[in-house]
Design a protein around this motif. Sequence first.
Motif, PDB file in Angstrom:
ATOM      1  N   THR A  23      12.724  13.179   4.651  1.00 31.15           N
ATOM      2  CA  THR A  23      12.313  12.439   5.835  1.00 31.15           C
ATOM      3  C   THR A  23      10.837  12.058   5.725  1.00 31.15           C
ATOM      4  OG1 THR A  23      13.871  13.782   7.085  1.00 31.15           O
ATOM      5  CG2 THR A  23      12.318  12.490   8.345  1.00 31.15           C
ATOM      6  N   PHE A  24      10.556  10.771   5.978  1.00 36.30           N
ATOM      7  CA  PHE A  24       9.189  10.258   5.918  1.00 36.30           C
ATOM      8  C   PHE A  24       8.899   9.425   7.155  1.00 36.30           C
ATOM      9  CE2 PHE A  24      10.525  10.567   1.475  1.00 36.30           C
ATOM     10  CZ  PHE A  24       9.472  11.274   0.917  1.00 36.30           C
ATOM     11  N   ASN A  25       7.661   9.460   7.628  1.00 33.88           N
ATOM     12  CA  ASN A  25       7.193   8.490   8.601  1.00 33.88           C
ATOM     13  C   ASN A  25       6.584   7.340   7.823  1.00 33.88           C
ATOM     14  OD1 ASN A  25       7.983   9.917  10.815  1.00 33.88           O
ATOM     15  ND2 ASN A  25       5.947  10.588  11.396  1.00 33.88           N
ATOM     16  N   VAL A  26       6.941   6.123   8.211  1.00 36.92           N
ATOM     17  CA  VAL A  26       6.489   4.939   7.488  1.00 36.92           C
ATOM     18  C   VAL A  26       5.891   3.934   8.467  1.00 36.92           C
ATOM     19  CG1 VAL A  26       8.182   5.234   5.652  1.00 36.92           C
ATOM     20  CG2 VAL A  26       8.768   3.857   7.613  1.00 36.92           C
ATOM     21  N   GLU A  27       5.203   2.942   7.938  1.00 34.36           N
ATOM     22  CA  GLU A  27       4.658   1.863   8.763  1.00 34.36           C
ATOM     23  C   GLU A  27       5.816   1.112   9.415  1.00 34.36           C
ATOM     24  OE1 GLU A  27       1.550   0.979   9.495  1.00 34.36           O
ATOM     25  OE2 GLU A  27       0.703   2.588   8.288  1.00 34.36           O
ATOM     26  N   SER A  28       5.651   0.745  10.669  1.00 35.49           N
ATOM     27  CA  SER A  28       6.741   0.093  11.387  1.00 35.49           C
ATOM     28  C   SER A  28       7.004  -1.325  10.882  1.00 35.49           C
ATOM     29  CB  SER A  28       6.443   0.070  12.880  1.00 35.49           C
ATOM     30  OG  SER A  28       5.248  -0.618  13.129  1.00 35.49           O
ATOM     31  N   GLY A  29       6.052  -1.941  10.226  1.00 29.88           N
ATOM     32  CA  GLY A  29       6.225  -3.308   9.746  1.00 29.88           C
ATOM     33  C   GLY A  29       6.840  -3.428   8.367  1.00 29.88           C
ATOM     34  N   SER A  30       7.005  -2.326   7.650  1.00 31.54           N
ATOM     35  CA  SER A  30       7.524  -2.400   6.283  1.00 31.54           C
ATOM     36  C   SER A  30       9.056  -2.474   6.287  1.00 31.54           C
ATOM     37  CB  SER A  30       7.062  -1.188   5.471  1.00 31.54           C
ATOM     38  OG  SER A  30       7.352  -0.005   6.137  1.00 31.54           O
ATOM     39  N   THR A  31       9.598  -3.123   5.273  1.00 29.73           N
ATOM     40  CA  THR A  31      11.043  -3.318   5.197  1.00 29.73           C
ATOM     41  C   THR A  31      11.705  -2.187   4.419  1.00 29.73           C
ATOM     42  OG1 THR A  31      10.908  -4.595   3.163  1.00 29.73           O
ATOM     43  CG2 THR A  31      10.740  -5.815   5.242  1.00 29.73           C
ATOM     44  N   ARG A  32      13.033  -2.136   4.524  1.00 33.40           N
ATOM     45  CA  ARG A  32      13.788  -1.084   3.844  1.00 33.40           C
ATOM     46  C   ARG A  32      13.686  -1.213   2.331  1.00 33.40           C
ATOM     47  NH1 ARG A  32      17.979   1.276   7.087  1.00 33.40           N
ATOM     48  NH2 ARG A  32      19.287   1.440   5.247  1.00 33.40           N
ATOM     49  N   THR A  33      13.712  -2.426   1.825  1.00 30.57           N
ATOM     50  CA  THR A  33      13.643  -2.619   0.374  1.00 30.57           C
ATOM     51  C   THR A  33      12.273  -2.223  -0.166  1.00 30.57           C
ATOM     52  OG1 THR A  33      13.102  -4.952   0.730  1.00 30.57           O
ATOM     53  CG2 THR A  33      15.399  -4.402   0.292  1.00 30.57           C
ATOM     54  N   GLU A  34      11.207  -2.506   0.600  1.00 28.70           N
ATOM     55  CA  GLU A  34       9.868  -2.082   0.184  1.00 28.70           C
ATOM     56  C   GLU A  34       9.785  -0.561   0.103  1.00 28.70           C
ATOM     57  OE1 GLU A  34       7.321  -3.661   3.159  1.00 28.70           O
ATOM     58  OE2 GLU A  34       7.030  -5.570   2.118  1.00 28.70           O
ATOM     59  N   ILE A  35      10.284   0.111   1.107  1.00 25.07           N
ATOM     60  CA  ILE A  35      10.200   1.565   1.145  1.00 25.07           C
ATOM     61  C   ILE A  35      11.048   2.178   0.046  1.00 25.07           C
ATOM     62  CG2 ILE A  35      10.740   3.593   2.533  1.00 25.07           C
ATOM     63  CD1 ILE A  35       9.808   1.903   4.933  1.00 25.07           C
ATOM     64  N   LYS A  36      12.214   1.608  -0.208  1.00 23.99           N
ATOM     65  CA  LYS A  36      13.067   2.115  -1.286  1.00 23.99           C
ATOM     66  C   LYS A  36      12.356   1.989  -2.633  1.00 23.99           C
ATOM     67  CE  LYS A  36      17.468   1.473  -3.567  1.00 23.99           C
ATOM     68  NZ  LYS A  36      18.724   0.736  -3.625  1.00 23.99           N
ATOM     69  N   SER A  37      11.740   0.854  -2.880  1.00 23.95           N
ATOM     70  CA  SER A  37      11.051   0.671  -4.159  1.00 23.95           C
ATOM     71  C   SER A  37       9.821   1.577  -4.258  1.00 23.95           C
ATOM     72  CB  SER A  37      10.657  -0.791  -4.349  1.00 23.95           C
ATOM     73  OG  SER A  37       9.739  -1.198  -3.370  1.00 23.95           O
ATOM     74  N   TRP A  38       9.107   1.799  -3.152  1.00 24.06           N
ATOM     75  CA  TRP A  38       7.952   2.688  -3.165  1.00 24.06           C
ATOM     76  C   TRP A  38       8.353   4.120  -3.476  1.00 24.06           C
ATOM     77  CZ3 TRP A  38       5.761   0.508   1.988  1.00 24.06           C
ATOM     78  CH2 TRP A  38       5.082  -0.688   1.732  1.00 24.06           C
ATOM     79  N   VAL A  39       9.440   4.594  -2.850  1.00 24.27           N
ATOM     80  CA  VAL A  39       9.889   5.978  -3.084  1.00 24.27           C
ATOM     81  C   VAL A  39      10.349   6.141  -4.528  1.00 24.27           C
ATOM     82  CG1 VAL A  39      11.682   7.658  -2.500  1.00 24.27           C
ATOM     83  CG2 VAL A  39      10.453   6.484  -0.689  1.00 24.27           C
ATOM     84  N   GLU A  40      11.107   5.177  -5.038  1.00 15.42           N
ATOM     85  CA  GLU A  40      11.587   5.259  -6.418  1.00 15.42           C
ATOM     86  C   GLU A  40      10.429   5.222  -7.408  1.00 15.42           C
ATOM     87  OE1 GLU A  40      14.500   2.156  -6.764  1.00 15.42           O
ATOM     88  OE2 GLU A  40      16.096   3.453  -5.994  1.00 15.42           O
TER      89      GLU A  40
END
Length: 93
Positions: A23-40
């Motif tokens: 579980t992570f808190n993320v910026e509200s403006g970022s998209t799911r694909t951005e967050i997926k690529s950042w985590v990977e």
Amino acid sequence: MDGIKYAVVTDKSLRLVFKNQYTFNVESGSTRTEIKSWVELLFGVKVIAMNSHRLPGKRTGKRRRMGHTMHYRRMIITLQPGYSIPSLRNLLF
């Protein structure tokens, strides 16, 4: 990679670690694909599912100066079997 703020440490998030979910808190403006690529990219893992929900900001202030904090977004990220984030596991346990 400013989209990921920090890992969440609650009772529920600790239970989810055993199911290979983080579980992570993320910026509200970022998209799911951005967050997926950042985590990977950041942790070197494979993401198979992502769930998100938006948490409201809290009210602040007294009397006439009422305001609120910014709302934020929480992501629950499920990793493929065989992958884990050892740095978070060590911090949580």
